[in-house]
Motif scaffolding. Structure first.
Motif, PDB file in Angstrom:
ATOM      1  N   ALA A   1       9.155  73.694 -54.648  1.00 25.14           N
ATOM      2  CA  ALA A   1       8.762  74.109 -53.299  1.00 25.14           C
ATOM      3  C   ALA A   1       7.246  74.034 -53.130  1.00 25.14           C
ATOM      4  CB  ALA A   1       9.255  75.530 -53.021  1.00 25.14           C
ATOM      5  N   ALA A   2       6.505  74.457 -54.148  1.00 21.50           N
ATOM      6  CA  ALA A   2       5.044  74.398 -54.072  1.00 21.50           C
ATOM      7  C   ALA A   2       4.559  72.953 -54.012  1.00 21.50           C
ATOM      8  CB  ALA A   2       4.423  75.124 -55.263  1.00 21.50           C
ATOM      9  N   THR A   3       5.195  72.091 -54.768  1.00 22.50           N
ATOM     10  CA  THR A   3       4.827  70.668 -54.749  1.00 22.50           C
ATOM     11  C   THR A   3       5.100  70.064 -53.379  1.00 22.50           C
ATOM     12  OG1 THR A   3       5.363  70.516 -57.092  1.00 22.50           O
ATOM     13  CG2 THR A   3       5.180  68.455 -55.901  1.00 22.50           C
ATOM     14  N   ASP A   4       6.242  70.416 -52.786  1.00 19.93           N
ATOM     15  CA  ASP A   4       6.556  69.913 -51.444  1.00 19.93           C
ATOM     16  C   ASP A   4       5.527  70.394 -50.422  1.00 19.93           C
ATOM     17  OD1 ASP A   4       8.755  68.671 -52.503  1.00 19.93           O
ATOM     18  OD2 ASP A   4      10.207  70.169 -51.792  1.00 19.93           O
ATOM     19  N   ARG A   5       5.141  71.660 -50.514  1.00 18.39           N
ATOM     20  CA  ARG A   5       4.130  72.179 -49.598  1.00 18.39           C
ATOM     21  C   ARG A   5       2.799  71.465 -49.793  1.00 18.39           C
ATOM     22  NH1 ARG A   5       3.947  78.053 -51.005  1.00 18.39           N
ATOM     23  NH2 ARG A   5       1.943  77.913 -49.976  1.00 18.39           N
ATOM     24  N   SER A   6       2.426  71.237 -51.035  1.00 19.15           N
ATOM     25  CA  SER A   6       1.176  70.544 -51.321  1.00 19.15           C
ATOM     26  C   SER A   6       1.207  69.121 -50.771  1.00 19.15           C
ATOM     27  CB  SER A   6       0.931  70.530 -52.831  1.00 19.15           C
ATOM     28  OG  SER A   6      -0.183  69.750 -53.146  1.00 19.15           O
ATOM     29  N   ASP A   7       2.343  68.438 -50.927  1.00 21.73           N
ATOM     30  CA  ASP A   7       2.463  67.079 -50.394  1.00 21.73           C
ATOM     31  C   ASP A   7       2.349  67.071 -48.874  1.00 21.73           C
ATOM     32  OD1 ASP A   7       2.787  66.158 -52.967  1.00 21.73           O
ATOM     33  OD2 ASP A   7       4.981  65.985 -52.838  1.00 21.73           O
ATOM     34  N   ALA A   8       2.944  68.074 -48.216  1.00 21.36           N
ATOM     35  CA  ALA A   8       2.863  68.151 -46.757  1.00 21.36           C
ATOM     36  C   ALA A   8       1.419  68.384 -46.315  1.00 21.36           C
ATOM     37  CB  ALA A   8       3.766  69.270 -46.242  1.00 21.36           C
ATOM     38  N   ILE A   9       0.694  69.223 -47.033  1.00 21.15           N
ATOM     39  CA  ILE A   9      -0.710  69.484 -46.696  1.00 21.15           C
ATOM     40  C   ILE A   9      -1.549  68.232 -46.899  1.00 21.15           C
ATOM     41  CG2 ILE A   9      -2.761  70.782 -47.402  1.00 21.15           C
ATOM     42  CD1 ILE A   9      -0.850  73.138 -48.006  1.00 21.15           C
ATOM     43  N   GLN A  10      -1.322  67.517 -47.998  1.00 21.32           N
ATOM     44  CA  GLN A  10      -2.067  66.272 -48.242  1.00 21.32           C
ATOM     45  C   GLN A  10      -1.775  65.239 -47.156  1.00 21.32           C
ATOM     46  OE1 GLN A  10      -4.403  65.641 -50.448  1.00 21.32           O
ATOM     47  NE2 GLN A  10      -4.242  67.663 -51.386  1.00 21.32           N
ATOM     48  N   ALA A  11      -0.519  65.154 -46.707  1.00 20.53           N
ATOM     49  CA  ALA A  11      -0.163  64.212 -45.643  1.00 20.53           C
ATOM     50  C   ALA A  11      -0.898  64.581 -44.351  1.00 20.53           C
ATOM     51  CB  ALA A  11       1.346  64.211 -45.421  1.00 20.53           C
ATOM     52  N   ARG A  12      -0.981  65.877 -44.073  1.00 16.18           N
ATOM     53  CA  ARG A  12      -1.698  66.311 -42.863  1.00 16.18           C
ATOM     54  C   ARG A  12      -3.182  65.986 -42.974  1.00 16.18           C
ATOM     55  NH1 ARG A  12      -2.383  66.222 -37.844  1.00 16.18           N
ATOM     56  NH2 ARG A  12      -3.533  67.959 -36.992  1.00 16.18           N
ATOM     57  N   PHE A  13      -3.770  66.134 -44.159  1.00 14.16           N
ATOM     58  CA  PHE A  13      -5.170  65.744 -44.356  1.00 14.16           C
ATOM     59  C   PHE A  13      -5.365  64.261 -44.044  1.00 14.16           C
ATOM     60  CE2 PHE A  13      -6.240  69.226 -47.688  1.00 14.16           C
ATOM     61  CZ  PHE A  13      -6.441  70.144 -46.665  1.00 14.16           C
ATOM     62  N   ARG A  14      -4.428  63.429 -44.497  1.00 14.40           N
ATOM     63  CA  ARG A  14      -4.535  61.988 -44.222  1.00 14.40           C
ATOM     64  C   ARG A  14      -4.450  61.719 -42.722  1.00 14.40           C
ATOM     65  NH1 ARG A  14      -1.651  61.920 -49.076  1.00 14.40           N
ATOM     66  NH2 ARG A  14       0.362  61.868 -48.024  1.00 14.40           N
ATOM     67  N   GLU A  15      -3.550  62.435 -42.007  1.00 15.60           N
ATOM     68  CA  GLU A  15      -3.439  62.266 -40.557  1.00 15.60           C
ATOM     69  C   GLU A  15      -4.731  62.681 -39.859  1.00 15.60           C
ATOM     70  OE1 GLU A  15      -0.114  64.553 -39.265  1.00 15.60           O
ATOM     71  OE2 GLU A  15       1.351  63.331 -40.363  1.00 15.60           O
ATOM     72  N   ILE A  16      -5.323  63.766 -40.312  1.00 14.55           N
ATOM     73  CA  ILE A  16      -6.576  64.249 -39.709  1.00 14.55           C
ATOM     74  C   ILE A  16      -7.682  63.220 -39.917  1.00 14.55           C
ATOM     75  CG2 ILE A  16      -8.412  65.980 -39.947  1.00 14.55           C
ATOM     76  CD1 ILE A  16      -6.164  68.048 -40.490  1.00 14.55           C
TER      77      ILE A  16
END
Length: 107
Positions: A50-65
């Motif tokens: 779950a923590a890895t999934d959350r981290s991946d989602a945050i990294q994806a949002r950083f890329r979008e930003i």
């Protein structure tokens, strides 16, 4: 003849297994402990996933930003409005007045 009565038995006379020290662990306790450890491992792996999934989602949002910032910068093409100097901030008169007497409570 007088009958001799035995003293009544108290808490200290109860026989328990408290003082017995067994160095060997019974098999059923060992298997139970191992099953508890396996359950804990399963829970921890779920937490890690779950923590890895959350981290991946945050990294994806950083890329979008970063992508959106790049698009905005490209659209501006160096046509940003000129920066104006910041004027001095006016001080508020509230709280600037000298206190005429000390603060006191009255009842």
């Amino acid at each position: 003849m007088a009958m001799h009565r035995q003293p009544s038995r108290g808490l200290n006379d109860l026989r328990t297994l408290t003082g017995r020290n067994d160095k060997s662990v019974p098999a059923h306790k060992a298997y139970l402990r191992m099953s508890f450890l396996e359950l804990e491992r399963a829970r921890r792996s779920m937490e890690l996933r779950a923590a890895t999934d959350r981290s991946d989602a945050i990294q994806a949002r950083f890329r979008e930003i970063d992508k959106e910032i790049g698009e905005i910068t490209a659209k501006m093409n160096g046509t940003a409005p000129p920066a104006h100097p910041v004027a001095a901030v006016r001080k508020s008169p509230i709280g600037m007045r000298q206190a005429s007497k000390r603060f006191s409570f009255t009842y």
